[in-house]
Motif scaffolding. Structure first.
Motif, PDB file in Angstrom:
ATOM      1  N   GLN A  67       0.849  -1.078   0.053  1.00  0.00           N
ATOM      2  CA  GLN A  67       0.017  -0.057   0.194  1.00  0.00           C
ATOM      3  C   GLN A  67       0.821   1.163  -0.032  1.00  0.00           C
ATOM      4  N   PHE A  68       0.968   1.939  -1.078  1.00  0.00           N
ATOM      5  CA  PHE A  68       1.857   2.953  -1.400  1.00  0.00           C
ATOM      6  C   PHE A  68       1.265   4.384  -1.110  1.00  0.00           C
ATOM      7  N   ASN A  69       1.842   5.214  -0.576  1.00  0.00           N
ATOM      8  CA  ASN A  69       1.359   6.544  -0.024  1.00  0.00           C
ATOM      9  C   ASN A  69       1.118   7.685  -0.910  1.00  0.00           C
ATOM     10  N   SER A  70       1.597   7.351  -2.481  1.00  0.00           N
ATOM     11  CA  SER A  70       1.559   8.269  -3.175  1.00  0.00           C
ATOM     12  C   SER A  70       1.614   7.339  -4.760  1.00  0.00           C
ATOM     13  N   ALA A  71       1.150   8.052  -5.861  1.00  0.00           N
ATOM     14  CA  ALA A  71       1.348   7.609  -7.086  1.00  0.00           C
ATOM     15  C   ALA A  71       2.914   7.364  -7.385  1.00  0.00           C
ATOM     16  N   ALA A  72       3.716   8.573  -7.107  1.00  0.00           N
ATOM     17  CA  ALA A  72       5.066   8.558  -7.347  1.00  0.00           C
ATOM     18  C   ALA A  72       5.734   7.283  -6.744  1.00  0.00           C
ATOM     19  N   ALA A  73       5.230   7.301  -5.522  1.00  0.00           N
ATOM     20  CA  ALA A  73       5.913   6.142  -4.646  1.00  0.00           C
ATOM     21  C   ALA A  73       5.652   4.746  -5.456  1.00  0.00           C
ATOM     22  N   LYS A  74       4.565   4.496  -6.012  1.00  0.00           N
ATOM     23  CA  LYS A  74       4.082   3.261  -6.817  1.00  0.00           C
ATOM     24  C   LYS A  74       5.024   3.339  -8.127  1.00  0.00           C
ATOM     25  N   GLN A  75       5.018   4.220  -8.783  1.00  0.00           N
ATOM     26  CA  GLN A  75       5.871   4.375  -9.893  1.00  0.00           C
ATOM     27  C   GLN A  75       7.490   4.087  -9.629  1.00  0.00           C
ATOM     28  N   GLN A  76       7.996   4.661  -8.355  1.00  0.00           N
ATOM     29  CA  GLN A  76       9.170   4.248  -8.157  1.00  0.00           C
ATOM     30  C   GLN A  76       9.416   2.930  -7.986  1.00  0.00           C
ATOM     31  N   ALA A  77       8.347   2.190  -7.231  1.00  0.00           N
ATOM     32  CA  ALA A  77       8.373   0.756  -6.914  1.00  0.00           C
ATOM     33  C   ALA A  77       8.410  -0.285  -8.237  1.00  0.00           C
ATOM     34  N   MET A  78       7.640   0.374  -9.120  1.00  0.00           N
ATOM     35  CA  MET A  78       7.649  -0.305 -10.560  1.00  0.00           C
ATOM     36  C   MET A  78       9.110  -0.122 -11.231  1.00  0.00           C
ATOM     37  N   ASN A  79       9.750   0.807 -10.992  1.00  0.00           N
ATOM     38  CA  ASN A  79      11.173   0.963 -11.496  1.00  0.00           C
ATOM     39  C   ASN A  79      12.072  -0.039 -10.732  1.00  0.00           C
TER      40      ASN A  79
END
Length: 197
Positions: A67-79
């Protein structure tokens, strides 16, 4: 199931191989001793947890979802997952991959979003058909033929292909829900795969 029955099912093109998230062990490329065996699932999870400190609200260990706290965090996780797929410090068990490619399964369903199984077919056998599931639009969807173990095997990544489409990977419950919703719809998976399943 008796071995004879399984062997006949493979020979008849009826068997499907499903590779779970921890099916392929990985080893350090430099032969360093590790206390714990690594898999792609564990490597990518560890990279996300280590590099997104403070950006993850919760990690659901049982389901390996975040559970990410932002869309940017999820994008970084994809990377980070893509970086894990490109990481040459860890290599999958090449002998196990060679054996998988040698068995004439018409369909190999891979839960991980990496391409090691596909690459093993290229290295040890020949080019199989390859596709992956995504809830997003694919840039170039392949035209698949009916999977056949001897002539046209299909390697299918059920949870995306991070090297082909970054946002195809399943990282949180929203991704999982969308995967299930689209998969259960009339247009979720390719017709050739659907007929084989």
């Amino acid at each position: 199931m008796p071995w004879n029955t399984l062997a006949q099912s493979i020979a008849d093109g009826e068997a499907v191989l499903v590779l779970g998230p921890d099916a392929i062990p990985m080893y350090p490329a430099q032969g360093e001793a590790q206390a714990e065996e690594m898999t792609f699932s564990r490597l990518s999870r560890q990279r996300v947890l280590d590099n997104l400190d403070g950006q993850i609200n919760y990690y659901y260990e049982r389901d390996n979802l975040f559970q990410f706290n932002s869309a940017a965090a999820k994008q970084q996780a994809m990377n980070e997952v893509r970086n894990a797929a490109r990481d040459t410090a860890w290599l999958p068990d090449s002998e196990l991959l060679r054996q998988i490619a040698a068995i004439p399964f018409p369909l190999v369903l891979n839960i991980n979003p990496d391409k090691w199984v596909y690459e093993a077919f290229l290295k040890y056998y020949r080019e199989p058909q390859f596709d992956y599931f995504t809830t997003k639009d694919k840039p170039n969807p392949p035209q698949l033929d009916y999977p056949d173990g001897l002539n046209k095997p299909l390697v299918y990544n059920l949870c995306g292909s991070v090297l082909d489409k970054l946002d195809s990977v399943v990282l949180d419950y929203s991704d999982l829900f969308e995967l299930l919703r689209k998969m259960l719809s009339d247009y979720g998976i390719d017709e050739a795969l659907s007929r084989k399943l």
